[in-house]
Design a protein around this motif. Structure first.
Motif, PDB file in Angstrom:
ATOM      1  N   VAL A  36       0.636  -1.295  -0.209  1.00 32.26           N
ATOM      2  CA  VAL A  36       0.110   0.253   0.315  1.00 32.26           C
ATOM      3  C   VAL A  36       0.406   1.431  -0.153  1.00 32.26           C
ATOM      4  CG1 VAL A  36      -0.201  -0.040   2.307  1.00 32.26           C
ATOM      5  CG2 VAL A  36      -2.318   0.923   1.520  1.00 32.26           C
ATOM      6  N   VAL A  37       2.139   1.294  -0.116  1.00 28.49           N
ATOM      7  CA  VAL A  37       3.141   2.776   0.204  1.00 28.49           C
ATOM      8  C   VAL A  37       3.735   2.622  -1.149  1.00 28.49           C
ATOM      9  CG1 VAL A  37       4.765   3.606   1.963  1.00 28.49           C
ATOM     10  CG2 VAL A  37       4.014   1.797   2.743  1.00 28.49           C
ATOM     11  N   ASP A  38       3.975   3.664  -1.327  1.00 31.00           N
ATOM     12  CA  ASP A  38       3.801   4.114  -2.914  1.00 31.00           C
ATOM     13  C   ASP A  38       5.713   4.428  -2.578  1.00 31.00           C
ATOM     14  OD1 ASP A  38       4.931   6.159  -4.672  1.00 31.00           O
ATOM     15  OD2 ASP A  38       2.957   6.270  -5.518  1.00 31.00           O
TER      16      ASP A  38
ATOM     17  N   PHE B 176       8.349   7.824  -5.233  1.00 27.53           N
ATOM     18  CA  PHE B 176       8.983   9.871  -5.618  1.00 27.53           C
ATOM     19  C   PHE B 176      10.771   8.933  -5.355  1.00 27.53           C
ATOM     20  CE2 PHE B 176       7.901   9.484  -0.868  1.00 27.53           C
ATOM     21  CZ  PHE B 176       8.477   9.586  -0.225  1.00 27.53           C
TER      22      PHE B 176
END
Lengths: 131, 131
Positions: A80-82, A85
């Protein structure tokens, strides 16, 4: 009595200095400004050095920004963690008006001019406290 | 001398209490955890009340979370700003390990159980300081 006052002044001075030292660790819940940057060349050490130097100079000269957190993604531990970046920025402001003024500060405009070529995507999320 | 010590203790106690009061305004740059929630029914007052109550209870009972900022999107002023989310959450942690422990805290699991039906999308961004 003089001794008491002297000790009190000394205590307050020491505490006041430690407050200043921790200024980057204060968070104003009135207005949070969160930015995520995706670089064209996320592995370029030169691009990263340029960005960090320019952004740090800008934030050190901003009249309005508080908190001034610059981050990178740790190894993502969950789906669930993006973690895609290149840089994150978390700032806080004493008001929505202060954040609006920050947008047009000369140090901000200089940072955008120096660094906007480095990123291919930016997402900004602004938030006001529910309280 | 006793008087001096008494005044010092009183000063430290008052300052310590104001520290606790401002605990939600401290930010630990070691590890930042930012979550954005998009609700299935973003205009439902009942859903919002349920979410805010459950999340607040969870955060008040978390052993690990710092900062504990719950936000909503102000009127977006610029194209680059994504103001489409229903709630934002900004937390900080003293370490990556503390954030990992937070994930499996019973109050966290209870919050997810109570509220995960309310949202259709969640994005999490974790960050560690560059300093």
């Amino acid at each position: 009595m003089k001794k008491v006052i002297a000790i009190l002044i000394l205590t307050m001075t020491v505490l006041s200095c430690s407050q200043k030292k921790n200024d980057m660790k204060t968070f104003d819940p009135t207005f949070a400004h969160t930015v995520f940057f995706w670089f064209k060349n996320p592995d370029s050490k030169a691009d990263k050095a340029k960005f960090e130097a320019s952004l740090t100079t800008f934030l050190n000269n901003s009249q309005y920004a508080k908190t001034k957190f610059i981050g990178t993604a740790p190894n993502a531990s969950r789906d669930v963690v993006d973690g895609s970046f290149t840089y994150s920025l978390i700032l806080s402001f004493e008001s929505a008006e202060a954040q609006a003024k920050y947008q047009s500060e000369p140090p901000h405009l200089k940072f955008v001019e120096e660094c906007s070529d480095l990123w291919e995507k930016v997402i900004v999320y602004d938030s006001k406290t529910i309280n």
